[in-house]
Write an enzyme that holds these catalytic residues in place. Structure first.
Site, PDB file in Angstrom:
ATOM      1  N   LEU A 271       0.848  -1.192   0.000  1.00 34.27           N
ATOM      2  CA  LEU A 271       0.000   0.000   0.000  1.00 34.27           C
ATOM      3  C   LEU A 271       0.885   1.245   0.000  1.00 34.27           C
ATOM      4  O   LEU A 271       1.574   1.532   0.981  1.00 34.27           O
ATOM      5  CB  LEU A 271      -0.907   0.012   1.233  1.00 34.27           C
TER       6      LEU A 271
ATOM      7  N   ARG B  32       1.511  13.803   7.897  1.00 35.15           N
ATOM      8  CA  ARG B  32       2.256  14.123   9.118  1.00 35.15           C
ATOM      9  C   ARG B  32       3.737  14.423   8.854  1.00 35.15           C
ATOM     10  O   ARG B  32       4.443  14.932   9.707  1.00 35.15           O
ATOM     11  CB  ARG B  32       2.115  12.969  10.130  1.00 35.15           C
TER      12      ARG B  32
ATOM     13  N   LYS C 289       4.938  10.205   1.005  1.00 32.15           N
ATOM     14  CA  LYS C 289       5.669   9.534   2.093  1.00 32.15           C
ATOM     15  C   LYS C 289       6.587   8.422   1.611  1.00 32.15           C
ATOM     16  O   LYS C 289       7.762   8.366   1.988  1.00 32.15           O
ATOM     17  CB  LYS C 289       4.667   8.983   3.111  1.00 32.15           C
TER      18      LYS C 289
ATOM     19  N   ASN D 248      39.333  23.308 -20.551  1.00 31.48           N
ATOM     20  CA  ASN D 248      38.538  22.432 -21.423  1.00 31.48           C
ATOM     21  C   ASN D 248      37.293  23.104 -21.973  1.00 31.48           C
ATOM     22  O   ASN D 248      36.667  22.600 -22.872  1.00 31.48           O
ATOM     23  CB  ASN D 248      38.164  21.143 -20.677  1.00 31.48           C
TER      24      ASN D 248
ATOM     25  N   SER E 266      55.066  22.681 -13.682  1.00 31.01           N
ATOM     26  CA  SER E 266      54.078  23.305 -12.805  1.00 31.01           C
ATOM     27  C   SER E 266      53.487  24.560 -13.438  1.00 31.01           C
ATOM     28  O   SER E 266      54.133  25.233 -14.232  1.00 31.01           O
ATOM     29  CB  SER E 266      54.729  23.679 -11.479  1.00 31.01           C
TER      30      SER E 266
ATOM     31  N   ALA F 198      57.517  24.742 -17.271  1.00 33.97           N
ATOM     32  CA  ALA F 198      56.643  25.282 -16.222  1.00 33.97           C
ATOM     33  C   ALA F 198      56.114  26.648 -16.644  1.00 33.97           C
ATOM     34  O   ALA F 198      56.793  27.410 -17.328  1.00 33.97           O
ATOM     35  CB  ALA F 198      57.419  25.398 -14.919  1.00 33.97           C
TER      36      ALA F 198
ATOM     37  N   ARG G   5      55.784  31.119 -22.824  1.00 33.94           N
ATOM     38  CA  ARG G   5      55.687  32.134 -21.774  1.00 33.94           C
ATOM     39  C   ARG G   5      56.629  33.260 -22.144  1.00 33.94           C
ATOM     40  O   ARG G   5      57.530  33.092 -22.968  1.00 33.94           O
ATOM     41  CB  ARG G   5      56.065  31.534 -20.416  1.00 33.94           C
TER      42      ARG G   5
HETATM   43  C1  UD1 Z   1      -2.115   1.998   9.716  1.00 39.01           C
HETATM   44  C2  UD1 Z   1      -3.160   1.117  10.406  1.00 39.01           C
HETATM   45  C3  UD1 Z   1      -2.810   0.989  11.898  1.00 39.01           C
HETATM   46  C4  UD1 Z   1      -1.390   0.461  12.050  1.00 39.01           C
HETATM   47  C5  UD1 Z   1      -0.393   1.309  11.278  1.00 39.01           C
HETATM   48  C6  UD1 Z   1       0.966   0.653  11.273  1.00 39.01           C
HETATM   49  C7  UD1 Z   1      -5.240   1.517   9.184  1.00 39.01           C
HETATM   50  C8  UD1 Z   1      -6.539   2.226   9.198  1.00 39.01           C
HETATM   51  N1  UD1 Z   1      -4.457   1.720  10.239  1.00 39.01           N
HETATM   52  O1  UD1 Z   1      -2.220   3.285  10.268  1.00 39.01           O
HETATM   53  O2  UD1 Z   1      -3.717   0.095  12.519  1.00 39.01           O
HETATM   54  O3  UD1 Z   1      -1.050   0.427  13.433  1.00 39.01           O
HETATM   55  O4  UD1 Z   1      -0.809   1.443   9.896  1.00 39.01           O
HETATM   56  O5  UD1 Z   1       1.922   1.436  10.637  1.00 39.01           O
HETATM   57  O6  UD1 Z   1      -4.947   0.778   8.263  1.00 39.01           O
HETATM   58  N2  UD1 Z   1      -2.464   3.988   1.955  1.00 39.01           N
HETATM   59  C9  UD1 Z   1      -2.941   3.802   0.678  1.00 39.01           C
HETATM   60  N3  UD1 Z   1      -4.172   4.283   0.332  1.00 39.01           N
HETATM   61  C10 UD1 Z   1      -4.950   4.950   1.224  1.00 39.01           C
HETATM   62  C11 UD1 Z   1      -4.463   5.139   2.531  1.00 39.01           C
HETATM   63  C12 UD1 Z   1      -3.226   4.637   2.881  1.00 39.01           C
HETATM   64  O7  UD1 Z   1      -2.260   3.209  -0.165  1.00 39.01           O
HETATM   65  O8  UD1 Z   1      -6.043   5.350   0.835  1.00 39.01           O
HETATM   66  C13 UD1 Z   1      -1.127   3.478   2.306  1.00 39.01           C
HETATM   67  C14 UD1 Z   1      -0.206   4.572   2.768  1.00 39.01           C
HETATM   68  O9  UD1 Z   1       0.529   5.094   1.684  1.00 39.01           O
HETATM   69  C15 UD1 Z   1       0.695   3.846   3.757  1.00 39.01           C
HETATM   70  C16 UD1 Z   1      -0.159   2.694   4.267  1.00 39.01           C
HETATM   71  O10 UD1 Z   1      -1.254   2.593   3.386  1.00 39.01           O
HETATM   72  O11 UD1 Z   1       1.848   3.337   3.153  1.00 39.01           O
HETATM   73  C17 UD1 Z   1      -0.660   2.933   5.674  1.00 39.01           C
HETATM   74  O12 UD1 Z   1      -1.379   4.148   5.711  1.00 39.01           O
HETATM   75  P1  UD1 Z   1      -1.170   5.192   6.876  1.00 39.01           P
HETATM   76  O13 UD1 Z   1      -2.017   6.370   6.604  1.00 39.01           O
HETATM   77  O14 UD1 Z   1       0.270   5.407   7.121  1.00 39.01           O
HETATM   78  O15 UD1 Z   1      -1.817   4.382   8.084  1.00 39.01           O
HETATM   79  P2  UD1 Z   1      -1.502   4.583   9.626  1.00 39.01           P
HETATM   80  O16 UD1 Z   1      -2.235   5.759  10.130  1.00 39.01           O
HETATM   81  O17 UD1 Z   1      -0.049   4.505   9.874  1.00 39.01           O
HETATM   82 CA    CA Z   2       1.768   4.500   8.677  1.00 37.16          CA
END
Ligand code: UD1
Ligand code: CA
Length: 491
Positions: free
Chosen positions: A10, A17, A24, A389, A408, A426, A443
């Site tokens: 994912l 954040r 990210k 160059n 030199s 030189a 020179r």
């Molecule tokens: C998530 C989990 C949480 C867990 C934590 C661990 C959920 C709701 N929560 O929270 O339980 O403890 O990971 O790190 O799953 N992403 C997508 N598509 C989206 C949303 C997110 O691809 O629509 C991907 C993000 O890019 C990321 C990953 O999913 O790589 C996790 O998403 P993130 O928003 O970081 O979840 P957390 O709040 O960390």
């Molecule tokens: Ca996360």
């Protein structure tokens, strides 16, 4: 062969954040983008499995990283949560039996841990096996809610925790192994019942439990492996752990490091046994270093190849270059953009070499710029030599033969050639080719004036005396004027 297992990464989220313009999973830790670290671990865990990466934010940049690693991608647009992301991957998953889901922002996960999770899932006969971890500070993570029999009832996100759930230290890593025929029915039932109005994959756990399915959680042996990178502080911590792992692996393989915690080495760097890395060395990118090399303090080597027995003295910058066996460079040398130093060549302090070949035994020891040059065997380049160059429009080549002696302070105005065995006086500005075995001298002829300096000193001291006198007169005059004025005022 039907694919039994698909790994879904994912990586579509923005990462609010981090307060960044960069998605990210494109941030780097351990010398690779986070998503690249994750895909590497997935490939190593299950080489036969397909890896599908869900992309969204800055999708093209993420694709450009993961596709060369052999992953396919699925677009999630808009990004409506982790549950929605898995739903979007449904076509890519196809008829696989199992899916491992891995977040793109937890890059420290080890291949062995993923492989262990898959084994545990198959053995445990559950509909899903969650990888959990016990953290001292579980803040920010979803918590694992266990039942009395040890199976899992639900995952509750930080914001939804009841007071009595706050002190649960077992967290959801967001890494799961699902049996897909069990997952698909419940994933369609997910509701955006949270402040973000997203479909949470974590909510699928309670739905499965309510259907009477068995949900297991396996505790990760090393809690560090599941650390996410939601903030810059977490990113720094994850990077620190990657660096420590890399150093430990290299030391295991026979590399010596002093003050290893100050040495920074990217994931893909290779270093052979009996090479010594001094404090504050950085080895970056696709760098490969042979055995018996010494890299001294403060040197930064990027995308370069060093054969055996190379010495890089203090504070050198080496990028996209090749240093053959026994080469010695520095201190304070800068080699870049295709610099190639053949066997035993030596480059000393304050020497810059760009896109140039220094054949065996060439020496350029002091204060020199060599750009777009080829220098034949055993030639000696004197202190302060400059290849001119660039003519303001084009880069031009300088060709120096074998056994040439460049005196030199020479400027070689390119394009220009110096034949084998030639000698450059030189201080020359060489604008025309110098044939083999000739002397090039370009020179002004020196003029020596006998007694000139002594005469000048005499002249200077005489005029100094003359200058003091009028100054005294001026002061006296000024005093007299004042006195007169005073006297006039009293009248
Ligand atoms: C998530 C989990 C949480 C867990 C934590 C661990 C959920 C709701 N929560 O929270 O339980 O403890 O990971 O790190 O799953 N992403 C997508 N598509 C989206 C949303 C997110 O691809 O629509 C991907 C993000 O890019 C990321 C990953 O999913 O790589 C996790 O998403 P993130 O928003 O970081 O979840 P957390 O709040 O960390
Ligand atoms: Ca996360």
């Amino acid at each position: 062969m039907a694919v039994d297992l698909v790994i879904v990464v994912l990586a579509a989220g923005k990462g609010t954040r981090l307060k960044s313009g960069l998605a990210k999973v494109l941030h780097r830790a351990g010398g690779r983008p986070l998503v690249s670290q994750v895909v590497h671990a997935c490939k190593a865990a299950a080489p036969e499995a397909r890896v599908a990466v869900v992309v969204g934010h800055q999708a093209d940049d993420v694709r450009a990283i993961v596709e060369p690693l052999g992953a396919t991608t699925v677009l999630q647009e808009p990004q409506l949560g982790t549950g929605h992301a898995v739903l979007m991957a449904r076509d890519a998953i196809g008829r696989a039996k199992y899916a491992v889901v891995v977040p793109g922002d937890a890059p420290l996960i080890r291949a062995e841990t993923l492989a262990g999770l898959i084994r545990a899932h198959k053995a445990g006969n559950a509909c899903v096996t969650i990888l959990s971890a016990l953290l001292h500070d579980p803040t920010g993570y979803g918590r694992i809610i266990r039942k009395h029999n040890g199976t899992v009832a639900a995952i509750v996100e930080e914001k939804a925790l009841a007071r009595e759930q706050r002190n649960i230290r077992e967290i959801n890593s967001s890494i799961y192994c699902f049996t897909l025929e069990k997952l698909w029915p419940v994933i369609g039932e997910l509701k955006p019942a949270n402040v973000h109005k997203e479909l949470y994959l974590t909510d699928a756990i309670a739905l499965l439990d309510q259907r009477g399915e068995k949900v297991l959680a396996e505790v990760a042996p090393d809690p560090q492996e599941v650390l996410g990178c939601n903030t810059r502080a977490e990113l720094a911590e994850v990077d620190r752990i990657f660096r420590a792992r890399k150093r430990a692996a290299l030391m295991d393989a026979g590399v010596t490091m002093y003050l290893p915690e100050t040495v920074l080495i990217d994931a893909d760097v290779e270093v052979a046994a009996d090479t010594v890395l001094e404090p504050a060395v950085q080895l970056l990118g696709a760098t490969r270093i042979g055995s018996g090399c010494t890299i001294k303090t403060g040197s930064v080597i990027n995308d370069s190849v060093l054969d055996d027995g190379v010495t890089v003295k203090q504070h050198c910058v080496v990028a996209n270059s090749r240093l053959c066996a026994g080469v010695m460079v520095g201190p304070f040398a800068h080699l870049r953009d295709g610099a190639e130093l053949r066997r035993g060549a030596r480059v000393g302090n304050y020497v810059e070499v760009k896109k140039s070949v220094l054949e065996e035994g060439v020496k350029a020891m002091h204060l020199t710029y060599l750009g777009d040059a080829t220098i034949g065997k055993s030639s000696n380049i004197g202190a302060g030599t400059i290849t001119c160059n660039y003519d303001g429009v084009r880069k031009n080549p300088t060709r120096i033969g074998e056994r040439v002696f460049v005196g030199s302070g020479t400027e070689l105005v390119a394009p220009v050639q110096v034949g084998d065995g030639a000698y450059i006086a030189a201080g020359s500005t060489i604008t025309q080719d110098v044939p083999a075995d000739a002397l090039g001298i370009a020179r002004e002829r020196q003029v020596t004036k006998d007694g000139w300096a002594a005469q000048r000193r005499m002249h200077l001291s005489a005029s100094a005396v003359a200058e003091v006198k009028p100054a005294k007169n001026e002061k006296r005059k000024a005093k007299n004027e004042k006195r007169k004025a005073k006297a006039a005022g009293r009248k």
